[in-house]
Design an enzyme around this catalytic site. Structure first.
Site, PDB file in Angstrom:
ATOM      1  N   TYR A  43      -1.914  -0.478  11.068  1.00 30.39           N
ATOM      2  CA  TYR A  43      -2.045  -1.151   9.774  1.00 30.39           C
ATOM      3  C   TYR A  43      -0.842  -0.854   8.877  1.00 30.39           C
ATOM      4  CZ  TYR A  43      -3.298  -1.584   4.836  1.00 30.39           C
ATOM      5  OH  TYR A  43      -3.264  -1.880   3.495  1.00 30.39           O
TER       6      TYR A  43
ATOM      7  N   THR B  39       0.812  -1.215   0.000  1.00 30.87           N
ATOM      8  CA  THR B  39       0.000   0.000   0.000  1.00 30.87           C
ATOM      9  C   THR B  39       0.847   1.268   0.000  1.00 30.87           C
ATOM     10  OG1 THR B  39      -1.517   1.251   1.412  1.00 30.87           O
ATOM     11  CG2 THR B  39      -0.102  -0.286   2.535  1.00 30.87           C
ATOM     12  N   ASP B  40       0.243   2.369  -0.437  1.00 25.45           N
ATOM     13  CA  ASP B  40       0.947   3.660  -0.373  1.00 25.45           C
ATOM     14  C   ASP B  40       1.041   4.186   1.063  1.00 25.45           C
ATOM     15  OD1 ASP B  40      -1.722   4.399  -0.009  1.00 25.45           O
ATOM     16  OD2 ASP B  40      -1.775   5.875  -1.631  1.00 25.45           O
ATOM     17  N   GLU B  41       0.224   3.617   1.975  1.00 23.34           N
ATOM     18  CA  GLU B  41       0.198   4.152   3.351  1.00 23.34           C
ATOM     19  C   GLU B  41       1.527   3.971   4.068  1.00 23.34           C
ATOM     20  OE1 GLU B  41      -3.204   3.490   5.739  1.00 23.34           O
ATOM     21  OE2 GLU B  41      -4.575   3.661   4.049  1.00 23.34           O
TER      22      GLU B  41
ATOM     23  N   LYS C 180       2.151  -3.339   7.418  1.00 20.26           N
ATOM     24  CA  LYS C 180       2.427  -3.529   5.986  1.00 20.26           C
ATOM     25  C   LYS C 180       3.877  -3.142   5.678  1.00 20.26           C
ATOM     26  CE  LYS C 180       0.014  -4.568   3.020  1.00 20.26           C
ATOM     27  NZ  LYS C 180      -0.368  -5.911   2.452  1.00 20.26           N
TER      28      LYS C 180
HETATM   29  P1  NAD Z   1      -9.677  -7.293   2.229  1.00 15.96           P
HETATM   30  O1  NAD Z   1      -9.665  -7.004   3.680  1.00 15.96           O
HETATM   31  O2  NAD Z   1     -10.920  -6.998   1.447  1.00 15.96           O
HETATM   32  O3  NAD Z   1      -9.330  -8.834   1.984  1.00 15.96           O
HETATM   33  C1  NAD Z   1      -8.315  -9.488   2.648  1.00 15.96           C
HETATM   34  C2  NAD Z   1      -8.493 -10.986   2.422  1.00 15.96           C
HETATM   35  O4  NAD Z   1      -7.413 -11.668   3.079  1.00 15.96           O
HETATM   36  C3  NAD Z   1      -9.786 -11.550   3.005  1.00 15.96           C
HETATM   37  O5  NAD Z   1     -10.396 -12.408   2.085  1.00 15.96           O
HETATM   38  C4  NAD Z   1      -9.314 -12.336   4.241  1.00 15.96           C
HETATM   39  O6  NAD Z   1     -10.147 -13.438   4.546  1.00 15.96           O
HETATM   40  C5  NAD Z   1      -7.940 -12.775   3.799  1.00 15.96           C
HETATM   41  N1  NAD Z   1      -7.045 -13.039   4.940  1.00 15.96           N
HETATM   42  C6  NAD Z   1      -6.858 -12.243   6.036  1.00 15.96           C
HETATM   43  N2  NAD Z   1      -5.960 -12.819   6.859  1.00 15.96           N
HETATM   44  C7  NAD Z   1      -5.564 -13.989   6.271  1.00 15.96           C
HETATM   45  C8  NAD Z   1      -4.660 -15.006   6.617  1.00 15.96           C
HETATM   46  N3  NAD Z   1      -3.962 -14.960   7.767  1.00 15.96           N
HETATM   47  N4  NAD Z   1      -4.498 -16.051   5.786  1.00 15.96           N
HETATM   48  C9  NAD Z   1      -5.212 -16.129   4.628  1.00 15.96           C
HETATM   49  N5  NAD Z   1      -6.085 -15.188   4.248  1.00 15.96           N
HETATM   50  C10 NAD Z   1      -6.269 -14.127   5.050  1.00 15.96           C
HETATM   51  O7  NAD Z   1      -8.434  -6.521   1.624  1.00 15.96           O
HETATM   52  P2  NAD Z   1      -8.258  -5.814   0.205  1.00 15.96           P
HETATM   53  O8  NAD Z   1      -8.771  -4.440   0.278  1.00 15.96           O
HETATM   54  O9  NAD Z   1      -8.724  -6.734  -0.856  1.00 15.96           O
HETATM   55  O10 NAD Z   1      -6.646  -5.702   0.165  1.00 15.96           O
HETATM   56  C11 NAD Z   1      -5.864  -6.772  -0.371  1.00 15.96           C
HETATM   57  C12 NAD Z   1      -4.403  -6.403  -0.260  1.00 15.96           C
HETATM   58  O11 NAD Z   1      -4.151  -5.192  -0.965  1.00 15.96           O
HETATM   59  C13 NAD Z   1      -3.934  -6.141   1.183  1.00 15.96           C
HETATM   60  O12 NAD Z   1      -2.648  -6.666   1.317  1.00 15.96           O
HETATM   61  C14 NAD Z   1      -3.916  -4.629   1.305  1.00 15.96           C
HETATM   62  O13 NAD Z   1      -2.962  -4.203   2.238  1.00 15.96           O
HETATM   63  C15 NAD Z   1      -3.538  -4.234  -0.098  1.00 15.96           C
HETATM   64  N6  NAD Z   1      -4.024  -2.918  -0.548  1.00 15.96           N
HETATM   65  C16 NAD Z   1      -5.336  -2.583  -0.422  1.00 15.96           C
HETATM   66  C17 NAD Z   1      -5.798  -1.354  -0.919  1.00 15.96           C
HETATM   67  C18 NAD Z   1      -7.243  -0.936  -0.811  1.00 15.96           C
HETATM   68  O14 NAD Z   1      -7.557   0.220  -1.121  1.00 15.96           O
HETATM   69  N7  NAD Z   1      -8.163  -1.813  -0.430  1.00 15.96           N
HETATM   70  C19 NAD Z   1      -4.878  -0.486  -1.519  1.00 15.96           C
HETATM   71  C20 NAD Z   1      -3.531  -0.860  -1.607  1.00 15.96           C
HETATM   72  C21 NAD Z   1      -3.127  -2.090  -1.144  1.00 15.96           C
HETATM   73  O1  DAU Z   2      -4.114   3.984   0.564  1.00 15.63           O
HETATM   74  C1  DAU Z   2      -4.335   2.606   0.444  1.00 15.63           C
HETATM   75  C2  DAU Z   2      -5.156   2.127   1.596  1.00 15.63           C
HETATM   76  O2  DAU Z   2      -6.473   2.608   1.383  1.00 15.63           O
HETATM   77  C3  DAU Z   2      -5.165   0.611   1.765  1.00 15.63           C
HETATM   78  O3  DAU Z   2      -3.880   0.189   2.084  1.00 15.63           O
HETATM   79  C4  DAU Z   2      -6.125   0.196   2.875  1.00 15.63           C
HETATM   80  O4  DAU Z   2      -6.204  -1.221   2.939  1.00 15.63           O
HETATM   81  C5  DAU Z   2      -7.493   0.746   2.553  1.00 15.63           C
HETATM   82  O5  DAU Z   2      -8.389   0.448   3.590  1.00 15.63           O
HETATM   83  C6  DAU Z   2      -7.419   2.263   2.345  1.00 15.63           C
HETATM   84  O6  DAU Z   2      -7.125   2.944   3.601  1.00 15.63           O
HETATM   85  P1  DAU Z   2      -7.877   4.298   4.002  1.00 15.63           P
HETATM   86  O7  DAU Z   2      -7.811   4.474   5.457  1.00 15.63           O
HETATM   87  O8  DAU Z   2      -7.434   5.424   3.145  1.00 15.63           O
HETATM   88  O9  DAU Z   2      -9.373   3.874   3.507  1.00 15.63           O
HETATM   89  P2  DAU Z   2     -10.802   4.081   4.148  1.00 15.63           P
HETATM   90  O10 DAU Z   2     -11.798   3.692   3.110  1.00 15.63           O
HETATM   91  O11 DAU Z   2     -10.937   3.467   5.497  1.00 15.63           O
HETATM   92  O12 DAU Z   2     -10.878   5.665   4.335  1.00 15.63           O
HETATM   93  C7  DAU Z   2     -10.696   6.545   3.225  1.00 15.63           C
HETATM   94  C8  DAU Z   2     -10.761   7.960   3.766  1.00 15.63           C
HETATM   95  O13 DAU Z   2     -12.115   8.215   4.200  1.00 15.63           O
HETATM   96  C9  DAU Z   2      -9.893   8.188   4.983  1.00 15.63           C
HETATM   97  O14 DAU Z   2      -9.375   9.513   4.931  1.00 15.63           O
HETATM   98  C10 DAU Z   2     -10.856   8.067   6.155  1.00 15.63           C
HETATM   99  C11 DAU Z   2     -12.168   8.552   5.582  1.00 15.63           C
HETATM  100  N1  DAU Z   2     -13.392   7.929   6.137  1.00 15.63           N
HETATM  101  C12 DAU Z   2     -13.451   6.574   6.187  1.00 15.63           C
HETATM  102  C13 DAU Z   2     -14.560   5.936   6.702  1.00 15.63           C
HETATM  103  C14 DAU Z   2     -14.638   4.440   6.769  1.00 15.63           C
HETATM  104  C15 DAU Z   2     -14.449   8.720   6.570  1.00 15.63           C
HETATM  105  O15 DAU Z   2     -14.389   9.962   6.500  1.00 15.63           O
HETATM  106  N2  DAU Z   2     -15.546   8.079   7.069  1.00 15.63           N
HETATM  107  C16 DAU Z   2     -15.647   6.742   7.184  1.00 15.63           C
HETATM  108  O16 DAU Z   2     -16.682   6.239   7.694  1.00 15.63           O
END
Ligand code: NAD
Ligand code: DAU
Length: 358
Positions: free
Chosen positions: A161, A135-137, A165
């Site tokens: 988190y 992730t970019d975080e 990562k």
């Molecule tokens: P998600 O939470 O929707 O899905 C995660 C999946 O991993 C789930 O199906 C869960 O059951 C599985 N899991 C969790 N722990 C596990 C374990 N110990 N063994 C096997 N499976 C397990 O997450 P997502 O949003 O699909 O993100 C996927 C990946 O991409 C993550 O590594 C996250 O850090 C990264 N990522 C997410 C975003 C985003 O915006 N969602 C952006 C950048 C990177």
């Molecule tokens: O940047 C990549 C990341 O983006 C991934 O690595 C994470 O897995 C993914 O969850 C996401 O993280 P964020 O914290 O940016 O996503 P989230 O959707 O939780 O929140 C997006 C923005 O919106 C953040 O600034 C918090 C805000 N927010 C979020 C929720 C859930 C609100 O204002 N209200 C809310 O209820």
């Protein structure tokens, strides 16, 4: 070794989109290892039911015996590691699961993959890849006017988190430098699109709006994220897997920096157009300011020029096209939404939002 790949976390949001697309486009076998945490959902993979190219295994990436068996049995040419605890707010309430899966789990997976890779024949060893999805975080928070994150940006994670990562990224890097393992790492910005669990901003706003509930905006709503349609993230990962240089890191982003409040307004405006409320009021009237997330990162921005320059990848969707597709998907898949809104989901909503109204 054959054309099979092992995907972890393939029942989650991005993983499921990736698996569906990979089987459709590549036609090769995917072994999908997912422990089905609250965020994992078999229903997201329903389109592959009965399809021999998808082998689903319920299990933990930290279970090295199971992972070792899967590698020996299926002889994949790559491991793509999506499995993680992924929600920042949950990491604030309870970081332990994040340490366990994101750090210990990635470590165990690397150990077993190293041993499998070490036993391959020389030509197979050269072809094998371990792709870690990150992730970019990990790069921390930007001020207005700061340049976007490049791959060389110092790591400054601010939440449990992002710290977990970051640790996993460092382990992946170390396995390349120390043992020569053929790893690739991708650091992507915020994804949105079909199949995203409604705890994250965009799906939460859509499902709450349709249910007539409050749309909780943290703080002043001016935090900035870069948004990428999930299908574009999946195509970028496929491209890195195919052509990325071993040991390299690739930033992936949508060139779409937007403040949260603008995202929420856009969702309300699309819903006003495609699903107007019976009383004629706008969905914007449901917006409610709530107290801010502790340690909330102010701004993320990804410089995605390296992947474009070296691998020729650019996102296909604009935010305008992607967000419309996404709203439409949630409107057309309300049963999926109902099925993921279990008791534990309602408990989470209560825990995170009750008493937070500003
Ligand atoms: P998600 O939470 O929707 O899905 C995660 C999946 O991993 C789930 O199906 C869960 O059951 C599985 N899991 C969790 N722990 C596990 C374990 N110990 N063994 C096997 N499976 C397990 O997450 P997502 O949003 O699909 O993100 C996927 C990946 O991409 C993550 O590594 C996250 O850090 C990264 N990522 C997410 C975003 C985003 O915006 N969602 C952006 C950048 C990177
Ligand atoms: O940047 C990549 C990341 O983006 C991934 O690595 C994470 O897995 C993914 O969850 C996401 O993280 P964020 O914290 O940016 O996503 P989230 O959707 O939780 O929140 C997006 C923005 O919106 C953040 O600034 C918090 C805000 N927010 C979020 C929720 C859930 C609100 O204002 N209200 C809310 O209820």
């Amino acid at each position: 070794m054959n054309d099979t790949i092992l995907v972890t976390g393939g029942a989650g949001f991005i993983g499921a989109n990736f698996v569906l697309e990979w089987v459709r486009k590549q036609g090769a076998v995917v072994v999908n290892l997912d422990k089905l945490s609250y965020a994992g959902n078999r229903e997201s993979l329903a389109a592959l039911e009965g399809d021999g190219r998808h082998i689903f295994v319920c299990g933990d990436i930290a279970d090295s015996v199971l992972v070792g068996k899967l590698l020996e049995e299926h002889r994949p040419r790559a491991v793509v590691n999506f499995a993680a605890e992924s929600h920042v707010d949950r990491s604030i309430h309870g970081p332990r699961d994040f340490i366990q899966t994101n750090i210990v789990g990635t470590f165990e997976l690397l150990e077993v993959a190293k041993s499998y890779w070490g036993g391959l024949q020389e030509d197979e060893k050269k072809k094998f890849r371990f792709l870690h999805v990150s992730t970019d975080e990990v790069y921390g928070s930007l001020k207005p006017g700061d340049p976007a994150f490049t791959e060389g940006k110092r790591y400054e994670p601010n939440s449990p988190y992002s710290a977990s990562k970051a640790a996993s990224d460092h382990l992946v890097r170390a396995y390349h430098h120390t043992y020569g393992m053929p790893v690739l790492t991708t650091n992507c910005s915020n994804n949105y699109g079909p199949l995203q669990f409604p705890e994250k901003l965009i799906p939460l706003m859509i499902v709450n709006a349709l249910a007539g509930k409050a749309l909780p905006v943290y703080g002043d709503g001016m935090q900035i994220r870069d948004w990428l349609y999930v299908g574009d993230h999946c195509s970028a990962i496929a491209r890195v897997l195919e052509a990325g240089e071993v040991g390299e890191v690739y930033n992936i982003g949508g060139w779409n920096e937007k403040p949260n409040i603008e995202i929420v307004h856009t969702i309300c405006d699309i819903l006003d157009e495609v699903q107007p409320k019976s009383d004629g009021s706008s969905y914007r009237s449901q917006i409610q300011t709530v107290t801010d997330r502790p340690g909330h990162d102010r701004r993320y921005a990804i410089d995605a020029r390296k992947i474009e320059r070296e691998l020729g990848w650019r996102p296909a969707e604009t935010f305008e096209t992607g967000i419309r597709k996404t709203v439409q998907w949630y409107l057309s898949n309300q049963e999926w939404v109902r099925n993921v809104q279990t008791g534990t989901y309602r408990d989470w909503v209560e825990k995170n939002y009750s008493g937070r109204e500003a």
